[in-house]
Write a protein that holds these residues in place. Structure first.
Motif, PDB file in Angstrom:
ATOM      1  N   ALA A  82      71.970  30.574   4.239  1.00 35.81           N
ATOM      2  CA  ALA A  82      71.282  29.284   4.144  1.00 35.81           C
ATOM      3  C   ALA A  82      69.785  29.454   4.376  1.00 35.81           C
ATOM      4  N   PHE A  83      69.439  30.277   5.356  1.00 31.58           N
ATOM      5  CA  PHE A  83      68.027  30.551   5.627  1.00 31.58           C
ATOM      6  C   PHE A  83      67.338  31.164   4.409  1.00 31.58           C
ATOM      7  N   LEU A  84      67.965  32.165   3.805  1.00 29.08           N
ATOM      8  CA  LEU A  84      67.376  32.809   2.626  1.00 29.08           C
ATOM      9  C   LEU A  84      67.155  31.791   1.508  1.00 29.08           C
ATOM     10  N   HIS A  85      68.103  30.898   1.351  1.00 27.14           N
ATOM     11  CA  HIS A  85      67.985  29.865   0.314  1.00 27.14           C
ATOM     12  C   HIS A  85      66.786  28.961   0.590  1.00 27.14           C
ATOM     13  N   TYR A  86      66.694  28.445   1.805  1.00 22.80           N
ATOM     14  CA  TYR A  86      65.619  27.508   2.124  1.00 22.80           C
ATOM     15  C   TYR A  86      64.250  28.196   2.132  1.00 22.80           C
ATOM     16  N   TYR A  87      64.199  29.391   2.674  1.00 23.64           N
ATOM     17  CA  TYR A  87      62.912  30.091   2.710  1.00 23.64           C
ATOM     18  C   TYR A  87      62.464  30.467   1.305  1.00 23.64           C
ATOM     19  N   GLY A  88      63.401  30.870   0.468  1.00 25.05           N
ATOM     20  CA  GLY A  88      63.071  31.218  -0.903  1.00 25.05           C
ATOM     21  C   GLY A  88      62.525  30.045  -1.693  1.00 25.05           C
ATOM     22  N   GLN A  89      62.918  28.832  -1.322  1.00 22.88           N
ATOM     23  CA  GLN A  89      62.419  27.638  -1.999  1.00 22.88           C
ATOM     24  C   GLN A  89      60.959  27.347  -1.665  1.00 22.88           C
ATOM     25  N   ALA A  90      60.535  27.719  -0.445  1.00 18.37           N
ATOM     26  CA  ALA A  90      59.189  27.337  -0.004  1.00 18.37           C
ATOM     27  C   ALA A  90      58.611  28.349   0.980  1.00 18.37           C
ATOM     28  N   PRO A  91      58.265  29.548   0.501  1.00 18.94           N
ATOM     29  CA  PRO A  91      57.733  30.557   1.425  1.00 18.94           C
ATOM     30  C   PRO A  91      56.232  30.467   1.658  1.00 18.94           C
ATOM     31  N   ASN A  92      55.557  29.572   0.932  1.00 14.86           N
ATOM     32  CA  ASN A  92      54.092  29.560   0.970  1.00 14.86           C
ATOM     33  C   ASN A  92      53.476  28.187   1.235  1.00 14.86           C
ATOM     34  N   VAL A  93      54.225  27.274   1.780  1.00 14.62           N
ATOM     35  CA  VAL A  93      53.703  25.922   1.991  1.00 14.62           C
ATOM     36  C   VAL A  93      52.652  25.907   3.100  1.00 14.62           C
ATOM     37  N   LYS A  94      52.974  26.525   4.234  1.00 13.26           N
ATOM     38  CA  LYS A  94      52.076  26.519   5.388  1.00 13.26           C
ATOM     39  C   LYS A  94      51.589  27.916   5.773  1.00 13.26           C
ATOM     40  N   THR A  95      52.081  28.932   5.102  1.00 14.08           N
ATOM     41  CA  THR A  95      51.680  30.312   5.398  1.00 14.08           C
ATOM     42  C   THR A  95      50.217  30.525   5.044  1.00 14.08           C
ATOM     43  N   ARG A  96      49.505  31.237   5.909  1.00 14.00           N
ATOM     44  CA  ARG A  96      48.076  31.462   5.711  1.00 14.00           C
ATOM     45  C   ARG A  96      47.710  32.916   5.989  1.00 14.00           C
ATOM     46  N   LEU A  97      46.674  33.414   5.302  1.00 10.20           N
ATOM     47  CA  LEU A  97      46.111  34.719   5.629  1.00 10.20           C
ATOM     48  C   LEU A  97      45.339  34.608   6.931  1.00 10.20           C
TER      49      LEU A  97
END
Length: 221
Positions: A82-97
């Motif tokens: 389930a985690f892989l599914h949800y993370y795969g849908q939105a891995p870059n919404v709040k992630t920052r360099l």
């Protein structure tokens, strides 16, 4: 250039906690997976202490924290999927360099250093993240936690990288934020560099005695 780069031809980077702050998106996916299994989400603050040993370990820690016991294998696997599914849908919404990352990678790449990425994150998530930040072309090789039978802190992925580029380990530098990165680098024979701002299970990474530390990767160049 920073003195730690003297004699170095290959620089290998960790991803989460070193180049990117991915916890906000990871925490959303973890909490949604837990919710699917009738468990209260743990929140970003807790997840921040659990990142670094791959997605299976992340979900194990989350389930154990929520229930007070080691999850049954079938529950663990179901929550992980389930985690892989949800993370795969939105891995870059709040992630920052992190600050200084783009500058360091641009300069190192431009000066002819071989660059590699070795993360315990599943390999499928690497490309979308690098593409989002326009960094795909910087790296000559990217390994995820499922790319080889071993993952950090085992030194095997780093030795694989050195062989791939035809480099002696003494020409290689491992850059990371956690004791797992420093341990893997040291065991592989790499020089090691740590950043203090990432994820190290609440412990100062300086305690792992890296060869050098920088507050920002911009200090490398």
């Amino acid at each position: 250039m920073h003195p730690v780069l003297e004699g170095i031809r290959l620089v290998t980077f960790d991803l989460d906690g070193t180049l990117i702050d991915s916890v906000p998106d990871l925490a959303v996916a973890v909490d949604r997976a837990l919710d699917d299994h009738g468990v209260t989400g743990r929140g970003e603050g807790r997840v921040r202490d659990w990142v670094g040993n791959g997605s299976h370990k992340l979900l194990e820690r989350a389930l154990r924290d929520a229930t007070g016991e080691l999850p049954a294998p079938e529950v663990h696997e179901s929550a992980h999927e389930a985690f892989l599914h949800y993370y795969g849908q939105a891995p870059n919404v709040k992630t920052r360099l992190y600050s200084g990352v783009r500058e360091a990678l641009d300069v190192l790449h431009g000066r002819g250093f071989a660059l590699a990425l070795v993360t315990n994150k599943p390999h499928a998530f690497i490309a979308p993240i690098l593409e989002e930040f326009g960094l795909s072309a910087h790296f000559g090789l990217c390994l995820g936690g499922d790319s080889l039978p071993q993952k950090k802190p085992d030194p095997a992925p780093l030795r694989h990288v050195a062989r791939h580029f035809g480099m002696d380990v003494q020409e290689c530098l491992m850059v990371g934020d956690s004791r797992h990165d420093i341990d893997a680098g040291r065991r592989a024979g790499f020089r090691t560099l740590a950043v203090p701002y990432g994820y190290n299970h609440g412990e100062p990474v300086a305690a792992s005695r890296p060869d050098a530390m920088v507050e920002s990767l911009a200090e490398l160049v």
